[in-house]
Design an enzyme around this catalytic site. Structure first.
Site, PDB file in Angstrom:
ATOM      1  N   ASP A  57       0.819  -1.217   0.000  1.00  0.00           N
ATOM      2  CA  ASP A  57       0.000   0.000   0.000  1.00  0.00           C
ATOM      3  C   ASP A  57       0.855   1.269   0.000  1.00  0.00           C
ATOM      4  O   ASP A  57       0.633   2.186  -0.798  1.00  0.00           O
ATOM      5  CB  ASP A  57      -0.948   0.004   1.198  1.00  0.00           C
ATOM      6  CG  ASP A  57      -1.911  -1.163   1.190  1.00  0.00           C
ATOM      7  OD1 ASP A  57      -2.110  -1.764   0.116  1.00  0.00           O
ATOM      8  OD2 ASP A  57      -2.449  -1.486   2.261  1.00  0.00           O
ATOM      9  N   GLU A 173      -9.573  -1.805   3.458  1.00  0.00           N
ATOM     10  CA  GLU A 173      -9.309  -1.441   4.846  1.00  0.00           C
ATOM     11  C   GLU A 173     -10.410  -0.569   5.411  1.00  0.00           C
ATOM     12  O   GLU A 173     -10.795  -0.703   6.579  1.00  0.00           O
ATOM     13  CB  GLU A 173      -7.950  -0.734   4.953  1.00  0.00           C
ATOM     14  CG  GLU A 173      -6.769  -1.650   4.717  1.00  0.00           C
ATOM     15  CD  GLU A 173      -5.434  -0.946   4.894  1.00  0.00           C
ATOM     16  OE1 GLU A 173      -4.437  -1.654   5.144  1.00  0.00           O
ATOM     17  OE2 GLU A 173      -5.392   0.293   4.783  1.00  0.00           O
TER      18      GLU A 173
END
Length: 306
Positions: A57, A173
């Site tokens: 990420d 997320e």
């Protein structure tokens, strides 16, 4: 996405998280790096500050930041990419973080060990009389403290350099609330918003990043009692299953139940602080007749609700 074949609540969640369905790697790189450059220029900021962990990420966010800085400079705007390493002592996958830095070519790398500050804070809390229910509870609280220490330092850098803090959270997320409130969930700009995990990885591969980083098992690595524990072990489901939900596809009922329960329970993490005039964000609107009243069936906040 077959909108007539999935539950209404799933469709609503997918829409709320602005999930990207017509995905094209090249187009998303242009769109998101241009967005970052625009934010710098429009708000008269001159630096993008990004924490680099060694995972996919932050690596993908870093590529977008690098592109954005070049775009801003080409438009005559002074800008720099500040990459920040914030380990808690010795990080077990430090080699991955250093590899990511070598690929991203930031203008400046700042490394600050958060262990002294975190440990001092914990010692101060104990001396003040704070007690934890058990070792696992203590580890969780300290893990979230680590995340907040990291973000506090990134904002200090941004304040000194007239910059913006870049976040790395994406739709998967956000769906699970898998971030620390006012920790890694705090940022000025979130260039990965709306992307599922698979799409983040596709962007990484499009940038030419090595598979060992792009396909690395994701871990928040906040727990000292379980270092490197995979996110999926904490979720109880896989990123592939989460992605299928976000694509608008049907998932098995147990998977659906876990996701929806977690999404409801972590609503407070995705919004502004609650005031006396707002409904409880952890209670789905259909669960109460009076949205201002407490409800006995409101889901309990779970592991990473903090």
């Amino acid at each position: 996405m077959e909108t007539d074949l999935i539950p209404d609540e799933q469709l609503k969640i997918v829409q709320e998280l602005k999930v990207v369905h017509a995905f094209n790697s090249a187009a998303e790189v242009v769109r998101r790096s241009t967005f970052l450059a625009d934010q710098l220029i429009n708000h008269d900021r001159h630096a993008l500050i990004l924490g680099i962990s060694g995972g996919a990420d932050s690596l993908v966010a870093g590529y977008l930041v690098h592109n954005a800085i070049e775009r801003a400079r080409n438009r005559g705007h002074q800008a720099q990419f500040i990459a920040v390493r914030l380990p808690y002592g010795a990080q077990q996958d430090e080699d991955d973080a250093q590899l990511a830095l070598s690929l991203l070519h930031p203008d400046q790398i700042m490394t600050i060990d958060i262990k002294p500050a975190t440990d001092a804070a914990v010692q101060g809390l104990r001396q003040a009389g704070l007690q934890f229910s058990d070792a696992t509870h203590e580890d969780l609280v300290i893990g979230n403290l680590k995340a907040r220490q990291r973000m506090a330092l990134q904002y200090a850098i941004a304040g000194a350099l007239k910059g913006l803090v870049v976040g790395t959270d994406h739709a998967a997320e956000a769906l699970m609330g898998f971030f620390t409130k006012y920790g890694d969930g705090a940022c000025d700009i979130a260039p990965l918003s709306g992307l599922i995990k698979q799409q983040v990885r596709q962007l990484g591969l499009a940038f030419g990043a090595p598979e060992k980083l792009v396909m690395k098992v994701p871990s928040a690595d906040l727990q000292s009692l379980a270092p490197g524990k995979p996110d999926e072990d904490i979720y109880g489901i896989t990123y592939a299953q989460i992605d299928e939900f976000l694509k608008g596809n049907r998932v098995d009922q147990p998977v659906y139940d876990i996701i929806v329960k977690q999404y409801r329970a972590t609503a407070h993490k995705r919004g502004l602080p609650t005031d006396p005039f707002a409904p409880d964000p952890s209670v789905p609107p259909h669960a109460v007749e009076n949205n201002h009243a407490p409800h006995a069936d409101a889901p309990k906040l779970t592991h990473f609700s903090e």
